[in-house]
Design a protein around this motif. Structure first.
Motif, mmCIF file in Angstrom:
data_model
loop_
_atom_site.group_PDB
_atom_site.id
_atom_site.type_symbol
_atom_site.label_atom_id
_atom_site.label_comp_id
_atom_site.label_asym_id
_atom_site.label_seq_id
_atom_site.Cartn_x
_atom_site.Cartn_y
_atom_site.Cartn_z
ATOM 1 N N GLN A 3 0.707 -1.217 0.045
ATOM 2 C CA GLN A 3 -0.098 -0.040 -0.192
ATOM 3 C C GLN A 3 0.575 1.078 -0.033
ATOM 4 O OE1 GLN A 3 -0.259 -2.570 2.703
ATOM 5 N NE2 GLN A 3 -1.686 -2.923 1.009
ATOM 6 N N LEU A 4 0.400 2.290 -0.822
ATOM 7 C CA LEU A 4 1.104 3.347 -0.921
ATOM 8 C C LEU A 4 0.570 5.137 -1.111
ATOM 9 C CD1 LEU A 4 3.536 2.840 -4.334
ATOM 10 C CD2 LEU A 4 3.941 2.318 -2.114
ATOM 11 N N VAL A 5 0.443 5.580 0.350
ATOM 12 C CA VAL A 5 -0.687 6.589 0.754
ATOM 13 C C VAL A 5 0.700 7.746 0.240
ATOM 14 C CG1 VAL A 5 -1.614 7.978 2.504
ATOM 15 C CG2 VAL A 5 -1.289 5.445 1.988
ATOM 16 N N GLU A 6 -0.014 8.389 -0.431
ATOM 17 C CA GLU A 6 0.971 9.997 -0.741
ATOM 18 C C GLU A 6 -0.314 11.586 0.469
ATOM 19 O OE1 GLU A 6 0.186 8.199 -5.135
ATOM 20 O OE2 GLU A 6 -0.664 8.005 -3.097
ATOM 21 N N SER A 7 0.681 11.797 1.236
ATOM 22 C CA SER A 7 0.739 12.981 1.685
ATOM 23 C C SER A 7 1.872 14.138 1.345
ATOM 24 C CB SER A 7 0.817 12.962 3.039
ATOM 25 O OG SER A 7 1.793 12.331 3.143
ATOM 26 N N GLY A 8 0.786 15.846 1.449
ATOM 27 C CA GLY A 8 1.818 16.676 1.950
ATOM 28 C C GLY A 8 0.979 17.499 0.901
ATOM 29 N N GLY A 9 0.420 17.045 -0.408
ATOM 30 C CA GLY A 9 -0.099 18.899 -1.439
ATOM 31 C C GLY A 9 -1.690 19.347 -1.067
ATOM 32 N N GLY A 10 -0.587 20.172 -1.300
ATOM 33 C CA GLY A 10 -1.750 21.421 -0.877
ATOM 34 C C GLY A 10 -2.007 22.768 -1.966
ATOM 35 N N LEU A 11 -2.382 23.805 -1.974
ATOM 36 C CA LEU A 11 -3.227 24.791 -2.709
ATOM 37 C C LEU A 11 -1.200 25.571 -1.962
ATOM 38 C CD1 LEU A 11 -4.238 27.552 -4.266
ATOM 39 C CD2 LEU A 11 -5.234 27.984 -2.183
ATOM 40 N N SER A 17 7.482 26.410 -1.871
ATOM 41 C CA SER A 17 7.712 25.073 -2.572
ATOM 42 C C SER A 17 6.996 24.250 -1.625
ATOM 43 C CB SER A 17 8.886 24.848 -1.009
ATOM 44 O OG SER A 17 9.706 25.640 -2.136
ATOM 45 N N LEU A 18 6.587 22.877 -2.264
ATOM 46 C CA LEU A 18 6.015 22.037 -0.940
ATOM 47 C C LEU A 18 6.770 20.539 -1.148
ATOM 48 C CD1 LEU A 18 2.987 22.132 -0.110
ATOM 49 C CD2 LEU A 18 2.406 21.322 -2.183
ATOM 50 N N ARG A 19 6.310 20.151 -0.070
ATOM 51 C CA ARG A 19 7.200 18.680 0.280
ATOM 52 C C ARG A 19 6.038 17.259 -0.136
ATOM 53 N NH1 ARG A 19 11.266 15.664 3.578
ATOM 54 N NH2 ARG A 19 9.179 15.562 5.465
ATOM 55 N N VAL A 20 5.883 16.625 -0.675
ATOM 56 C CA VAL A 20 5.108 15.285 -0.820
ATOM 57 C C VAL A 20 5.637 14.268 -0.079
ATOM 58 C CG1 VAL A 20 3.370 16.739 -2.383
ATOM 59 C CG2 VAL A 20 4.941 15.109 -3.389
ATOM 60 N N SER A 21 4.867 13.455 -0.077
ATOM 61 C CA SER A 21 5.528 12.001 0.566
ATOM 62 C C SER A 21 4.913 11.021 0.197
ATOM 63 C CB SER A 21 5.701 11.663 2.380
ATOM 64 O OG SER A 21 6.631 13.220 3.138
ATOM 65 N N CYS A 22 5.110 9.790 0.353
ATOM 66 C CA CYS A 22 5.124 8.602 0.429
ATOM 67 C C CYS A 22 5.076 7.281 0.797
ATOM 68 C CB CYS A 22 5.667 7.810 -1.668
ATOM 69 S SG CYS A 22 4.593 6.159 -1.989
ATOM 70 N N ALA A 23 4.146 7.046 1.981
ATOM 71 C CA ALA A 23 4.670 6.192 3.031
ATOM 72 C C ALA A 23 4.024 4.643 2.167
ATOM 73 C CB ALA A 23 4.103 6.758 4.200
ATOM 74 N N ALA A 24 4.869 4.305 2.429
ATOM 75 C CA ALA A 24 4.415 2.449 1.964
ATOM 76 C C ALA A 24 4.334 1.661 3.757
ATOM 77 C CB ALA A 24 5.727 1.739 1.371
ATOM 78 N N SER A 25 3.633 0.526 2.738
ATOM 79 C CA SER A 25 3.230 -0.400 4.682
ATOM 80 C C SER A 25 3.045 -1.601 3.114
ATOM 81 C CB SER A 25 2.017 0.138 5.149
ATOM 82 O OG SER A 25 0.738 0.178 4.330
ATOM 83 N N GLY A 26 2.804 -2.619 4.872
ATOM 84 C CA GLY A 26 2.463 -3.641 3.764
ATOM 85 C C GLY A 26 4.056 -4.797 2.988
ATOM 86 N N GLY A 119 -0.021 4.760 -5.563
ATOM 87 C CA GLY A 119 -0.934 5.478 -4.364
ATOM 88 C C GLY A 119 -2.327 5.743 -5.115
ATOM 89 N N GLN A 120 -3.049 6.692 -4.094
ATOM 90 C CA GLN A 120 -3.988 7.682 -4.574
ATOM 91 C C GLN A 120 -3.992 8.474 -4.636
ATOM 92 O OE1 GLN A 120 -3.325 7.276 -1.397
ATOM 93 N NE2 GLN A 120 -3.225 9.449 -0.861
#
Length: 128
Positions: A3-11, A17-26, A119-120
């Motif tokens: 499972q991959l879950v992205e986070s950190g997006g926004g306006l 600058s912005l940093r997005v992350s991709c956390a893996a599980s499983g 991820g989604q």
């Protein structure tokens, strides 16, 4: 199963600058190449950046070279995309992908079919 879950997006405003992350599980992803892609409304998914399993080699789309930095922390099973000097044309949903079948062994793995887990997505919006 991965499972991959992205986070950190926004306006963010243009130039920001912005940093997005991709956390893996499983499953640990320390042995697999990973990448970031993005998809804007009405457009096809496009390659942004890729990193080899060790993090030792990276590749970038020409449109983001010099502004974006891909990295990974295998101890945390997480990949990152640091985005600087953002432009309105960077607005898109950002997806992370993992190549757990070793389709691509070197740097420059820029084709979406290489990655079998996704991820989604996380929305990044850059205002002018």
């Amino acid at each position: 199963q991965v499972q991959l879950v992205e986070s950190g997006g926004g306006l963010v405003q243009a130039g920001g600058s912005l940093r997005v992350s991709c956390a893996a599980s499983g499953r640990t992803l320390r042995y697999y190449a990973m990448a970031w892609f993005r998809q804007a409304p009405g457009k096809e998914r496009e390659f942004v950046a890729a990193v080899t399993w060790s993090g030792g080699s990276t590749s970038y789309a020409d449109s983001v070279k010099g502004r974006f930095t891909i990295s990974r922390d295998n101890a945390k099973n997480t990949m990152y995309l640091q985005m600087n000097s953002l432009k309105p044309e960077d607005t898109a949903v950002y997806y992370c992908g993992a190549d757990t079948e070793y389709v691509c062994s070197g740097p420059g793995c820029s084709r979406a079919f290489i990655y079998n887990y996704w991820g989604q997505g996380t929305q990044v919006t850059v205002s002018s």
